[in-house]
Design a protein around this motif. Structure first.
Motif, PDB file in Angstrom:
ATOM      1  N   PRO A  68       1.232 -18.054  23.311  1.00 56.57           N
ATOM      2  CA  PRO A  68       0.735 -19.398  22.682  1.00 56.57           C
ATOM      3  C   PRO A  68       0.647 -19.296  21.259  1.00 56.57           C
ATOM      4  O   PRO A  68      -0.032 -18.306  20.885  1.00 56.57           O
ATOM      5  CB  PRO A  68      -0.441 -19.476  23.649  1.00 56.57           C
ATOM      6  CG  PRO A  68      -0.963 -18.378  24.034  1.00 56.57           C
ATOM      7  CD  PRO A  68       0.323 -17.520  24.247  1.00 56.57           C
ATOM      8  N   GLU A 124      -1.751 -20.813  19.611  1.00 59.73           N
ATOM      9  CA  GLU A 124      -3.168 -20.766  19.051  1.00 59.73           C
ATOM     10  C   GLU A 124      -3.632 -19.505  19.343  1.00 59.73           C
ATOM     11  O   GLU A 124      -4.822 -19.298  18.655  1.00 59.73           O
ATOM     12  CB  GLU A 124      -3.760 -21.663  20.254  1.00 59.73           C
ATOM     13  CG  GLU A 124      -3.871 -21.196  21.714  1.00 59.73           C
ATOM     14  CD  GLU A 124      -2.661 -21.952  22.365  1.00 59.73           C
ATOM     15  OE1 GLU A 124      -2.690 -22.085  23.675  1.00 59.73           O
ATOM     16  OE2 GLU A 124      -1.599 -22.355  21.850  1.00 59.73           O
ATOM     17  N   THR A 125      -2.788 -18.428  19.586  1.00 65.24           N
ATOM     18  CA  THR A 125      -3.403 -17.208  19.446  1.00 65.24           C
ATOM     19  C   THR A 125      -3.010 -16.267  18.001  1.00 65.24           C
ATOM     20  O   THR A 125      -3.446 -15.301  18.192  1.00 65.24           O
ATOM     21  CB  THR A 125      -2.892 -16.156  20.747  1.00 65.24           C
ATOM     22  OG1 THR A 125      -1.736 -15.919  20.746  1.00 65.24           O
ATOM     23  CG2 THR A 125      -3.358 -16.768  22.086  1.00 65.24           C
ATOM     24  N   TYR A 126      -2.305 -16.930  17.355  1.00 63.48           N
ATOM     25  CA  TYR A 126      -1.437 -16.259  16.502  1.00 63.48           C
ATOM     26  C   TYR A 126      -2.773 -15.822  15.267  1.00 63.48           C
ATOM     27  O   TYR A 126      -2.535 -14.777  14.892  1.00 63.48           O
ATOM     28  CB  TYR A 126      -0.591 -17.108  15.752  1.00 63.48           C
ATOM     29  CG  TYR A 126       0.848 -17.280  16.317  1.00 63.48           C
ATOM     30  CD1 TYR A 126       0.916 -16.699  17.696  1.00 63.48           C
ATOM     31  CD2 TYR A 126       1.817 -18.244  15.857  1.00 63.48           C
ATOM     32  CE1 TYR A 126       2.012 -16.929  18.418  1.00 63.48           C
ATOM     33  CE2 TYR A 126       2.912 -18.396  16.496  1.00 63.48           C
ATOM     34  CZ  TYR A 126       3.003 -17.642  18.134  1.00 63.48           C
ATOM     35  OH  TYR A 126       4.070 -17.746  18.626  1.00 63.48           O
TER      36      TYR A 126
END
Length: 221
Positions: free
Chosen positions: A118, A120-122
């Motif tokens: 996902p 949003e974890t970058y």
């Protein structure tokens, strides 16, 4: 006593696990072993809840396409330098919830399965690194994990078939007599013990629920 014909199919080098489970379901209909029935249903049609047996949990590594400065780098391993060991273990873990038929289809991959990561974890992945931008990321899982799951299920089926034959005789008629309460209770207890010994009894250590598995047939260098 002549060995039941089903053992020929159960001991093939690549047994049809889905067919064996369905035949086992018919054989044991009426035995009344709730934990065993639940396991067969889950293995046939997939695990619907959060928990899966330990043998369905796998550990992989993170790979992605990134930009460092003005250079784009594809298919590179990504570090997780900003998270502690416990968080890293959880992030790199995956629970296979597919039924055995779906797992068999995954074996088309030559080496790795890819689980999309996902976006949003970058920021967490980038933290503490020289990565300018993450274009995509994925959890990479060796195809051997799927083979190990199917082997665990096949071995459990074989153990239970052996127990049934020892208690009720030849299994070819698909019509076992479950009218001896003492013998049936011993069989239920023995089957539950087999499930415990083979790691089928489900624990509480859940992994992240990820979906959309795709196949990666590229040779890793």
């Amino acid at each position: 006593m002549e060995r039941s014909a089903i053992f020929k199919d159960a001991t093939r080098s690549e047994p049809d696990t889905e067919s064996l489970l369905k035949r086992l379901k018919v054989l044991t209909y009426g035995l009344g072993c709730e934990q065993f029935d639940k396991w067969m249903e889950s293995e046939l049609y997939g695990y619907k809840g959060e928990d899966v047996p330990e043998y369905r949990k796998a550990h992989g590594f993170l790979q992605g396409d990134i930009i460092v400065g003005y250079t784009q780098i594809k298919n590179t391993n990504l570090p997780l330098v900003s998270v502690d060991n416990e968080a890293r273990k959880k992030m790199l873990s995956y629970s296979f919830k597919e039924g055995v038929g779906g797992l068999r289809a995954l074996l088309k991959a030559e080496q790795y399965l890819m689980i999309p990561w996902p976006p949003e974890t970058y920021p967490t992945i980038k933290k503490g690194t020289n990565i300018t931008e993450i274009l995509s990321a994925r959890l990479m899982l060796g195809i051997t994990h799927v083979n190990e799951i199917l082997s665990a299920v096949d071995n459990t089926i074989l153990d239970i078939l052996l127990e049934l034959e020892s208690k009720y005789g030849n299994l070819d008629k698909y019509d076992l007599d479950f009218n001896d309460e003492e013998k049936d209770d011993q069989t239920r207890q023995k089957i539950v013990q087999i499930l415990i010994n083979n790691g089928v009894i489900i624990g509480n250590d859940n992994d992240l629920d990820k979906t959309n598995i795709s196949l990666d047939n590229r040779k890793q260098k």
